[in-house]
Design a protein around this motif. Structure first.
Motif, PDB file in Angstrom:
ATOM      1  N   ASN A  96       0.797  -1.224   0.000  1.00  0.00           N
ATOM      2  CA  ASN A  96       0.000   0.000   0.000  1.00  0.00           C
ATOM      3  C   ASN A  96       0.832   1.277   0.000  1.00  0.00           C
ATOM      4  OD1 ASN A  96      -2.826  -0.794  -0.004  1.00  0.00           O
ATOM      5  ND2 ASN A  96      -2.285  -1.883   1.858  1.00  0.00           N
ATOM      6  N   VAL A  97       2.145   1.180   0.172  1.00  0.00           N
ATOM      7  CA  VAL A  97       2.998   2.376   0.183  1.00  0.00           C
ATOM      8  C   VAL A  97       2.844   3.214  -1.084  1.00  0.00           C
ATOM      9  CG1 VAL A  97       5.416   3.142   0.109  1.00  0.00           C
ATOM     10  CG2 VAL A  97       4.639   1.612   1.908  1.00  0.00           C
ATOM     11  N   PRO A  98       2.753   2.634  -2.291  1.00  0.00           N
ATOM     12  CA  PRO A  98       2.608   3.482  -3.484  1.00  0.00           C
ATOM     13  C   PRO A  98       1.366   4.381  -3.446  1.00  0.00           C
ATOM     14  CG  PRO A  98       3.210   1.262  -4.131  1.00  0.00           C
ATOM     15  CD  PRO A  98       2.931   1.225  -2.658  1.00  0.00           C
ATOM     16  N   LEU A  99       0.358   4.006  -2.681  1.00  0.00           N
ATOM     17  CA  LEU A  99      -0.834   4.851  -2.593  1.00  0.00           C
ATOM     18  C   LEU A  99      -0.537   6.198  -1.944  1.00  0.00           C
ATOM     19  CD1 LEU A  99      -3.446   2.180  -1.472  1.00  0.00           C
ATOM     20  CD2 LEU A  99      -3.110   3.124  -3.753  1.00  0.00           C
ATOM     21  N   ILE A 100       0.503   6.254  -1.139  1.00  0.00           N
ATOM     22  CA  ILE A 100       0.878   7.516  -0.491  1.00  0.00           C
ATOM     23  C   ILE A 100       1.255   8.556  -1.541  1.00  0.00           C
ATOM     24  CG2 ILE A 100       2.596   8.606   1.018  1.00  0.00           C
ATOM     25  CD1 ILE A 100       2.835   5.904   2.465  1.00  0.00           C
TER      26      ILE A 100
END
Length: 124
Positions: A96-100
């Protein structure tokens, strides 16, 4: 699961377990609620209902993993199941880090007549 590794189980360990489960449940609920809002921001208007339906179906389908974790706990032990659960949580966080960094999921400027979510039908 770490509480479940307490042997022998006692009344105190049950109270601790129930307290942890019900104290942390709001975080799971917030996760589910935030994924719906993120989907609304990135999904075309004519496909929002489909995206929300798929999102809810995936959350419902995920409950089958409780059976899997029960089996892992029974066959490999509670401590092994705890590390598997922790590892999957870390993987989920990194996925989910790329959603940041997705600008479409950020806050919209307030002051243009829209709320922070940007829905025109929620005028402030």
């Amino acid at each position: 699961l770490s509480v479940a590794a307490i042997d022998p189980p006692t009344h105190s360990s049950f109270v601790l377990y129930a307290t942890i489960i019900y104290a942390t449940f709001p975080f799971a609920l917030l996760s589910q609620l935030s994924s719906g809002a993120m989907l609304d921001r990135v999904t075309p208007h004519d496909q929002k209902s489909l995206a929300q339906g798929i999102n809810n179906s995936l959350y419902d389908f995920a409950t089958i993993f409780t059976i899997l974790f029960g089996w892992i706990s029974d066959t490999k032990g509670y401590n092994f199941a705890l590390f598997v659960c922790f590892g999957l949580s870390i993987v989920g966080a990194f996925v989910n880090v790329p959603l940041i960094f997705n600008k479409r999921l950020g806050r919209k400027e307030i002051g243009n007549g829209y709320n922070s979510v940007g829905n025109a039908d929620c005028i402030i």
